[in-house]
Each structure stands twice: as C-alpha cells, then as structure tokens.
Design an enzyme around this catalytic site. Sequence first.
Site, PDB file in Angstrom:
ATOM      1  CG  HIS A   1     -27.774   8.453  35.872  1.00 31.04           C
ATOM      2  ND1 HIS A   1     -28.655   7.968  34.920  1.00 31.04           N
ATOM      3  CD2 HIS A   1     -27.593   7.439  36.761  1.00 31.04           C
ATOM      4  CE1 HIS A   1     -28.980   6.725  35.212  1.00 31.04           C
ATOM      5  NE2 HIS A   1     -28.348   6.380  36.318  1.00 31.04           N
TER       6      HIS A   1
ATOM      7  CD  GLU B   1     -33.576   8.305  29.266  1.00 31.82           C
ATOM      8  OE1 GLU B   1     -32.695   9.193  29.229  1.00 31.82           O
ATOM      9  OE2 GLU B   1     -33.501   7.307  30.010  1.00 31.82           O
TER      10      GLU B   1
END
Length: 295
Positions: free
Chosen positions: A58, A265
């Site tokens: 991303h 994450e």
Amino acid sequence: MQETLFLNEDVAASCSQLSYQYPFVTAHVIGHSVMGKPLLALRCGEGEQKIHINAAFHGNEWITSALLMRFMNELSATYGGIDVWGLEDHQVAYLREEVTVWAVPMVNPDGAELVQCGIHESHPMYHQLVHNNGGSADFSNWKSNIRGVDLNDQFPAYWDEECARRGVFEPAASDYPGPYPLSEPEAAAMAQFTETLRFKQVAALHTQGEEIYWNYRNYEPPEAQHIAARLKRVSGYKAIKLTGSDAGYKDWFIKQYRKPGFTIEAGYGRTPLPFEHFEQIYAKIQPLLLEYILL
C-alpha cells in the site's frame, strides 16, 4: 510532502550497495510497476530454506519499505561476520548455512511515490488520479497503485467475495480489488515470483496496529499459530485470528501452498505513520523479523 522520503530509487541504491559489498547478496528485477519502475527483490544468503518478506503493498504504508531495508542491511552484515544483533554462534551458523531470505522492499513504488511526493498537473494521469481520489489533489492517504487498484485485494483467494465485501467497483484511493485477479503488473509479478521460488513461509509488512495475522479460512498449517505465538512473545504484538478478509497476498499463499503466511501490521497510530516514529517501530519489528527467519 513528507520531509523524509523513501522512494524506489532509495531501495535500488541500497540493494546495489549491498550486492556490491557482499558476495552472498544479489538484487533482481522481478517485474515493473504500471509506470515502469523496477520491482526489486533482494536475496541474502545461500541456504536451501527460502523465506520471503515484502513491504509497501500500500502506497501510504511506505515506511515499511524503510523498515525492511534496515533489517536487510543488518542481516547482510550479520551474514558477513559483523555482530549486529548479538546472536549466538549457532544461530549465525544456521542462518549462513540453511537460510536464504528473499525481500521485496517496495511492491507498490508508484503508490509510495504518489503519497510522498504528490503529483504535478503535467503528469499524464493527473486528472484521472484526482477523479479517483474523490476530487482531491491530496494523496497522503492513497493505498492503491497508480491505477487505483488495491494490490492486496488482487489475489485469487475468494476474490469475488472480497469484491462484494469491499463494495468498491471502480478505481479509488483504496479498497478497489480491480477488474479481475492479478490484473495489475505489481500483483502479477509477486504471484509469479512466489510461484517460482516456492517459499517455506512468507510475511507481508503493513501498517498499523502492532498485530500479526496468521490464519486464512483454516487452510493454514498447524504450526502457523505456534509461530505467531513466538512472534508475539519477542515483539509484544498481538496474534490475531482474522476473519472477514480475502484476496490478500498471504491469504493466497496459505490457500495455494498450505504453508505459513503472515501479515504483520507494524507500528501504532494513523497511517501514514510519521517517519519520526521509525526507530521505535523498528525496535519492535526487528526482533519479530529475526525470530521469523530463525524458525
């Protein structure tokens, strides 16, 4: 514009330097982005156990590229006999003799550049990008590739269900899975790269939340939860059994190969994480990644 930039050119320069400095490090182009930027894979080691880590699927998670390149620099030094991490001799010997780490530090270079540098009106896709961004020229929250496709919703693992769940049916800053699986050159390159090397396990670095996702629809092998627990122990991250998410890179890998795959994450806060938090994020991600390759 970010005060500190980390672009594909920085990845390329670091890969070139490492491959020049160490005989056991090589850099490879595994494909190209929509805008023609090389997608670089860095190989460190010569062992039979092939382990993969990637970053920056991303655009607004570009800090993960810098985190991964720091780790690969330190790993290369360790392989080269410089005691960076204070490992036991048997651990260093294991890494040197048994393990090859393949890293793709920036899967989405076009998106990462768009987030960090913005775009000039002279860009051939300027008007389309502004339209896809809801009419805004502020791209700081852009996740997708330059064509407005979320690269981590591109893989053939219940892709149709992910499309329905997302409910985004045209190019956008985030969450558009594309017209069909692997439609984007970046995702297709990652799939081909993975199919060619058949890794023992994979990990994808994202932001944020300090969480480890280790499962996928019960396709994961029995050892996956145990590995996640070990990663949790060394990092303080939470190990999460995730539901309601499909078509991601680690989802496809787990489904395709029935081997361990993880989404990690990194950091905590609001994406894009500020670069001034880099050192405190790295302090937790480094032992996690080290444990991951020592498994």
